[in-house]
Scaffold this active site. Structure first.
Site, PDB file in Angstrom:
ATOM      1  N   HIS A  59      83.173 112.156  46.821  1.00 53.44           N
ATOM      2  CA  HIS A  59      82.170 111.714  47.801  1.00 53.44           C
ATOM      3  C   HIS A  59      80.790 112.319  47.453  1.00 53.44           C
ATOM      4  CE1 HIS A  59      80.802 111.030  52.121  1.00 53.44           C
ATOM      5  NE2 HIS A  59      79.959 111.977  51.722  1.00 53.44           N
ATOM      6  N   GLU A  60      80.792 113.625  47.194  1.00 52.19           N
ATOM      7  CA  GLU A  60      79.517 114.299  46.871  1.00 52.19           C
ATOM      8  C   GLU A  60      78.953 113.803  45.542  1.00 52.19           C
ATOM      9  OE1 GLU A  60      77.936 115.926  49.046  1.00 52.19           O
ATOM     10  OE2 GLU A  60      79.604 116.063  50.445  1.00 52.19           O
ATOM     11  N   HIS A  63      76.941 110.687  46.061  1.00 50.67           N
ATOM     12  CA  HIS A  63      75.552 110.992  46.449  1.00 50.67           C
ATOM     13  C   HIS A  63      74.757 111.487  45.236  1.00 50.67           C
ATOM     14  CE1 HIS A  63      76.310 110.648  50.688  1.00 50.67           C
ATOM     15  NE2 HIS A  63      77.080 111.703  50.772  1.00 50.67           N
ATOM     16  N   ASP A 162      75.764 111.769  56.870  1.00 56.37           N
ATOM     17  CA  ASP A 162      75.301 110.554  56.186  1.00 56.37           C
ATOM     18  C   ASP A 162      74.777 109.502  57.159  1.00 56.37           C
ATOM     19  OD1 ASP A 162      76.031 111.765  53.864  1.00 56.37           O
ATOM     20  OD2 ASP A 162      77.984 110.793  53.742  1.00 56.37           O
TER      21      ASP A 162
END
Ligand SMILES: [Zn+2]
Length: 271
Positions: A59-60, A63, A162
């Site tokens: 997930h990170e 980004h 988010d």
């Protein structure tokens, strides 16, 4: 407090680090597994936590790798018991860039869900009354469920989660960036306070309670940092204007042979 971390390895050139409190989480889930299933239970529980945090890292990375396309430096991804944090040197002010960078995290979770649904189908009772088999398929279903929750949960409009960043980016299309952050942070703090109470009183979930308390203060801190940077930028802009006015007011020595224009100003700050 965030300085107490252990560097693990680099991924796409980004340092992956683990906050020391993460060891407490591993010890806690290991002990929990041990009381139910001995050493086997302890190892299974700890491997499940590692699998969960692999999804957090993905997930990170969603980004971080999108942010790098916009020239943002991402020195580190820090894992903590309440989740992961990608450290950016700055956040682009273009609403479109912030939208894409932010949406890329939950998009990774939903992509994992899609792959697991194609491979394994949905677990029984998804999404509200899920039952997991005691098998490898069950582990896959557990990961599917976690990713669905992670993707959805992060889209709550609680700045700086988010969803709150997406909300800020949408507000920034109409409002000045600082005002947009003010409103996103204010609404985020109210929601974080309410959700912390709901998690504590109704769900009796200490992890989620601590997470929302952390988010409450993180949203406030990010707004204050932005406010300080804006004031510094205003200060330097006013200083540059005064200097330019003073230089313009000095008449050239000979009107027919004006001296060369002054070199461009080098401003110290705000970065
Ligand atoms: Zn995220």
């Amino acid at each position: 407090m965030l300085g107490w971390s252990i560097n693990l390895f680099r991924v796409f050139g980004i340092q992956l680090a683990m906050h020391v409190s993460f060891l407490l989480l591993l010890a806690y889930v290991g002990y929990d597994g041990w009381t139910e299933g001995g050493w086997f239970g302890a190892v299974v529980n700890m491997l499940l936590v590692v699998a969960f945090f692999v999804c957090v890292v993905l997930h990170e990375l969603g980004h971080s790798l999108t942010a790098r396309r916009y020239g943002v430096q991402v020195p580190r991804i820090l894992l903590m018991p309440i989740g992961g944090m990608a450290e950016f040197d700055r956040i682009p002010r273009q609403p479109r860039a912030e939208l894409l960078i932010t949406a890329a995290g939950p998009a990774v979770n939903f992509a994992i869900v899609a792959v697991l649904v194609v491979a394994l189908g949905l677990p029984h009772g998804f999404p509200l009354h899920v039952e997991f088999e005691d098998s490898l398929t069950g582990v896959g279903h557990l990961l599917l469920y976690w990713n669905a929750i992670m993707g959805t949960f992060n889209l709550l409009p609680v700045f700086p989660m988010d969803g709150g960043r997406i909300f800020r980016a949408l507000l920034a299309r109409k409002l000045d960036y600082l005002r947009a952050t003010y409103w996103a942070a204010l609404i985020g703090k109210i929601l974080a306070g309410v959700l912390a109470c709901v998690a504590a009183v109704y769900f009796k979930n200490p992890f989620v309670t601590v997470l929302f308390i952390f988010i409450f203060f993180a949203g406030d801190a990010e707004y204050r940092l932005l406010l300080r940077r804006e004031r510094e930028a205003e200060h330097w802009a006013a200083w540059a204007k005064r200097l330019a006015a003073a230089q313009a007011a000095t008449p050239p020595q000979n009107p027919d042979d004006p001296s060369p224009p002054p070199p461009p100003l080098i401003l110290h700050g705000p970065n």
